[in-house]
Design a protein around this motif. Structure first.
Motif, PDB file in Angstrom:
ATOM      1  N   ASP A  83     -17.929   5.134   9.328  1.00 29.61           N
ATOM      2  CA  ASP A  83     -16.658   5.870   9.291  1.00 29.61           C
ATOM      3  C   ASP A  83     -15.913   5.611   7.993  1.00 29.61           C
ATOM      4  N   ALA A  84     -16.043   4.400   7.484  1.00 27.67           N
ATOM      5  CA  ALA A  84     -15.386   4.042   6.220  1.00 27.67           C
ATOM      6  C   ALA A  84     -16.277   3.042   5.482  1.00 27.67           C
ATOM      7  N   ILE A  85     -16.220   3.104   4.152  1.00 29.67           N
ATOM      8  CA  ILE A  85     -17.053   2.241   3.323  1.00 29.67           C
ATOM      9  C   ILE A  85     -16.185   1.628   2.226  1.00 29.67           C
ATOM     10  N   SER A 108     -19.216  12.244   3.692  1.00 29.42           N
ATOM     11  CA  SER A 108     -19.638  11.892   5.043  1.00 29.42           C
ATOM     12  C   SER A 108     -18.858  10.702   5.580  1.00 29.42           C
ATOM     13  N   SER A 109     -18.186   9.966   4.708  1.00 28.03           N
ATOM     14  CA  SER A 109     -17.410   8.784   5.102  1.00 28.03           C
ATOM     15  C   SER A 109     -16.194   8.666   4.201  1.00 28.03           C
ATOM     16  N   ALA A 110     -15.199   7.942   4.702  1.00 27.23           N
ATOM     17  CA  ALA A 110     -14.061   7.606   3.852  1.00 27.23           C
ATOM     18  C   ALA A 110     -14.506   6.510   2.892  1.00 27.23           C
ATOM     19  N   LEU A 111     -14.444   6.785   1.600  1.00 24.80           N
ATOM     20  CA  LEU A 111     -14.931   5.849   0.587  1.00 24.80           C
ATOM     21  C   LEU A 111     -13.761   5.153  -0.098  1.00 24.80           C
ATOM     22  N   ILE A 112     -13.793   3.821  -0.063  1.00 24.64           N
ATOM     23  CA  ILE A 112     -12.754   3.009  -0.697  1.00 24.64           C
ATOM     24  C   ILE A 112     -13.406   2.146  -1.773  1.00 24.64           C
TER      25      ILE A 112
END
Length: 216
Positions: free
Chosen positions: A76-78, A98-102
């Protein structure tokens, strides 16, 4: 540790007793329990702090290091360490994540704004991080990601509506020419057929066009 990547499933720190979700104290603003987060940073003191803070927010955390050649899609988040080749490791095109990228900036090198822009991330975390910074950047990144996904859904719906309008207009032109109908009568014919057959007007219009093309 050898192998492609070192992974550690989320859960309490090894020095802490394991607790069930119901046993853990509720935290205001905590991440929803089902959130699955990957932390792709070096496991130094900063990385350990980041993992522990995410675990305290009741997220399922998995540590992956070294950085894989391609960022996996199942999270879901990276949280991902910023590197010069990171844009080549991101598997999705900008605007279709495809994911929330941080991004995680360790502060060891000058800030590369062009690199950050090319990653098209949803958030940026600088070391040394604080509990408040981690929680805030995760919340904002998730909201940014979800907003982007909603916009993409609306665009796809508008594109589909436009394609439908074009098909219906073409079918109406054929009916006007072949059956000597007015524009309103042609549309009424398509609508009636759609209701009787319990299909969309676009499906009827497509059938009209296909039939004409076959007979022609």
């Amino acid at each position: 540790m050898t192998g492609y990547a070192y992974e550690r499933a989320g859960g309490p720190h090894p020095t802490e007793p394991r607790a069930t979700v119901s046993e853990r104290p509720a935290r205001q603003g905590a991440v929803e329990p089902e959130l699955n987060i990957a932390v792709m940073v070096e496991r130094d003191d900063h990385g350990e702090f980041l993992i522990r803070e995410l675990q305290r927010q009741r997220a399922t955390v998995r540590h992956v290091w070294p950085l894989p050649s391609q960022i996996p899609l199942q999270y879901d988040a990276i949280f991902c360490a910023l590197s010069v080749d990171l844009p080549q490791r991101i598997p999705w095109v900008p605007g279709e994540p495809s994911s929330a990228l941080i991004l995680v900036d360790d502060g060891k090198a000058p800030l590369n704004l062009k690199l950050i822009h090319n990653c098209a991330a949803h958030g940026l975390l600088h070391y040394p991080a604080t509990s408040r910074a981690i929680q805030s950047v995760l919340m904002l990144a998730r909201e940014h990601f979800q907003y982007e996904r909603r916009l993409r859904g609306r665009i796809e719906k508008l594109d589909e509506n436009l394609r439908t309008m074009r098909v219906v207009e073409r079918a109406k032109v054929l009916l006007i020419r072949l059956k000597n109908l007015t524009e309103d009568e042609a549309y009424g014919f398509l609508r009636k057929q759609a209701m009787e057959k319990r299909v969309t007007i676009a499906a009827v219009a497509t059938a009209v066009i296909d039939s004409h093309d076959l007979l022609s």
